[in-house]
Design an enzyme around this catalytic site. Structure first.
Site, PDB file in Angstrom:
ATOM      1  N   THR A 193       0.623  -1.141  -0.066  1.00  0.00           N
ATOM      2  CA  THR A 193       0.160   0.065   0.078  1.00  0.00           C
ATOM      3  C   THR A 193       0.938   1.340   0.027  1.00  0.00           C
ATOM      4  O   THR A 193       0.211   2.377  -0.561  1.00  0.00           O
ATOM      5  CB  THR A 193      -1.021   0.043   1.240  1.00  0.00           C
ATOM      6  OG1 THR A 193      -0.224   0.100   2.355  1.00  0.00           O
ATOM      7  CG2 THR A 193      -1.852  -1.171   1.080  1.00  0.00           C
ATOM      8  N   LEU A 239      -2.856   4.911  -0.188  1.00  0.00           N
ATOM      9  CA  LEU A 239      -4.336   4.353  -0.423  1.00  0.00           C
ATOM     10  C   LEU A 239      -4.337   2.808  -0.292  1.00  0.00           C
ATOM     11  O   LEU A 239      -4.265   1.877  -1.243  1.00  0.00           O
ATOM     12  CB  LEU A 239      -4.786   4.964  -1.894  1.00  0.00           C
ATOM     13  CG  LEU A 239      -6.503   4.757  -1.859  1.00  0.00           C
ATOM     14  CD1 LEU A 239      -6.875   5.772  -0.713  1.00  0.00           C
ATOM     15  CD2 LEU A 239      -6.896   5.021  -3.390  1.00  0.00           C
ATOM     16  N   HIS A 240      -4.482   2.479   1.073  1.00  0.00           N
ATOM     17  CA  HIS A 240      -4.381   1.096   1.503  1.00  0.00           C
ATOM     18  C   HIS A 240      -5.526   0.268   1.016  1.00  0.00           C
ATOM     19  O   HIS A 240      -5.292  -0.717   0.268  1.00  0.00           O
ATOM     20  CB  HIS A 240      -4.412   1.055   3.254  1.00  0.00           C
ATOM     21  CG  HIS A 240      -3.217   1.933   3.609  1.00  0.00           C
ATOM     22  ND1 HIS A 240      -2.300   1.581   3.906  1.00  0.00           N
ATOM     23  CD2 HIS A 240      -3.630   3.231   4.458  1.00  0.00           C
ATOM     24  CE1 HIS A 240      -1.608   2.657   4.474  1.00  0.00           C
ATOM     25  NE2 HIS A 240      -2.323   3.522   4.898  1.00  0.00           N
ATOM     26  N   ASP A 241      -6.895   0.387   1.612  1.00  0.00           N
ATOM     27  CA  ASP A 241      -7.942  -0.687   1.494  1.00  0.00           C
ATOM     28  C   ASP A 241      -8.195  -0.836   0.194  1.00  0.00           C
ATOM     29  O   ASP A 241      -8.581  -2.006  -0.202  1.00  0.00           O
ATOM     30  CB  ASP A 241      -9.050  -0.273   2.338  1.00  0.00           C
ATOM     31  CG  ASP A 241      -8.744  -0.220   3.833  1.00  0.00           C
ATOM     32  OD1 ASP A 241      -7.735  -0.744   4.156  1.00  0.00           O
ATOM     33  OD2 ASP A 241      -9.297   0.693   4.606  1.00  0.00           O
ATOM     34  N   CYS A 243      -6.577  -1.620  -2.240  1.00  0.00           N
ATOM     35  CA  CYS A 243      -5.800  -2.826  -2.776  1.00  0.00           C
ATOM     36  C   CYS A 243      -6.672  -4.424  -2.711  1.00  0.00           C
ATOM     37  O   CYS A 243      -6.582  -4.989  -3.661  1.00  0.00           O
ATOM     38  CB  CYS A 243      -4.627  -2.851  -2.054  1.00  0.00           C
ATOM     39  SG  CYS A 243      -3.376  -1.684  -2.508  1.00  0.00           S
TER      40      CYS A 243
END
Length: 311
Positions: A193, A239-241, A243
């Site tokens: 991320t 922008l983590h989630d 992914c």
């Protein structure tokens, strides 16, 4: 092909919100429901925010359930210092009019998995609800297709402590239970991320869509990234989630390998740390596909194209 049925367990969070919108904009996925957990902000706000996101996408038909208000064995840690007091700071949106569904999120998870085959669980927050569901009905471990989750890190370290990523730190016992469940797991850690940064051109592309969702997503990113820009001294924040959803839609955007993953549940110094045997130096059995790289341009191109389909 039939759309893949998914459940999203979430604690929105601006990046959770963009992940949910990406799923709603993708016909390859059938979103069966959103289950909310305390994490980025308390449960009352995560369950509120999930409904705001659904209404933003004109999808008030999606069932939203409230779940665990605290971790399995410890007090709740939240992240308003990243996400703002509401969890969705950055733009003011109307209060939701769609109601929460009656019943507990854990019951909905169990009932759905016992009734439907081939369901993928997408975990965007602490794993409390999923661990409770496994405890309540162990048979779901053999019925669930896979769990795709955002959490942990290996070479990147942690983002809430030097060793631990936030989702695993909030409820390390739940994370440990999920990784010990025998369910196929794909893990999107900080190592991936942190390669997916919300640069100015990427935010401008979302704003340039000209729709409401594009503008809201751009405003969320601008608010969300400020913390990591100050912390890491870089342009943009990870922008983590999304992914998790992007991997389901286009796994070719990512690289990874099969590893053993264990979660530290005892040490005060490294509580919540994900111990990932990336190099295979132990005899411990592989229990997760761990993502290691991402085509960041392709990732943001996918998000932008899909969010352009929404109102």
């Amino acid at each position: 092909m039939k759309p893949r049925p998914i459940l999203i367990d979430t604690d929105p969070g601006q990046d959770d919100a963009i992940a949910i919108l990406l799923a709603l904009a993708s016909p390859e996925l059938e979103l069966l429901g959103l289950t909310c957990v305390a994490g980025n902000v308390p449960l009352a706000l995560t369950s509120r925010n999930a409904r705001i996101i659904c209404e933003l996408a004109n999808r008030s038909d999606i069932p939203v359930y409230a779940g665990a208000a605290k971790p399995l064995q410890r007090e709740l840690v939240t992240a308003e210092f990243v996400h703002g007091k509401s969890g969705l700071d950055g733009i003011e949106l109307p209060e939701p009019t769609m109601p929460l569904r009656e019943g507990h999120a854990v019951d909905f998870i169990v009932e759905t998995l016992m009734q439907r085959e081939g369901v993928t669980a997408c975990a965007l927050g602490p794993l409390t609800n999923i661990a409770l569901a496994l405890e309540r009905e162990p048979r779901i471990a053999k019925r669930i297709e896979q769990i795709v989750l955002m959490g942990g890190g290996y070479f990147e370290g942690g983002n809430i402590t030097p060793a631990a990523e936030f989702n695993f730190y909030v409820d390390p016992q739940a994370a440990a239970a999920v990784f010990a469940s025998g369910i196929p797991i794909t893990m999107a850690p900080l190592d991936v991320t942190h390669q997916a940064l919300t640069t100015r051109p990427r935010i401008a592309a979302l704003r340039g869509l000209g729709n409401r969702v594009g503008e809201v997503a751009a405003r969320w990113m601008e608010f969300f990234e400020r913390f990591d820009e100050q912390k890491y001294g870089q342009e943009g924040g990870p922008l983590h989630d999304p992914c998790v959803i992007a991997w389901l839609l286009k796994p070719e955007l990512f690289t990874g390998r099969s590893c053993n993953v264990e979660i530290e549940t005892h040490s005060e110094l490294t509580l919540g740390m994900s111990v990932v045997d990336w190099w295979g130096v132990t005899p411990r059995p592989q229990n997760a596909w761990v993502l290691g790289g991402v085509d960041a341009d392709g990732y943001f191109k996918l998000i932008t194209e899909r969010l352009g389909r929404l109102p």
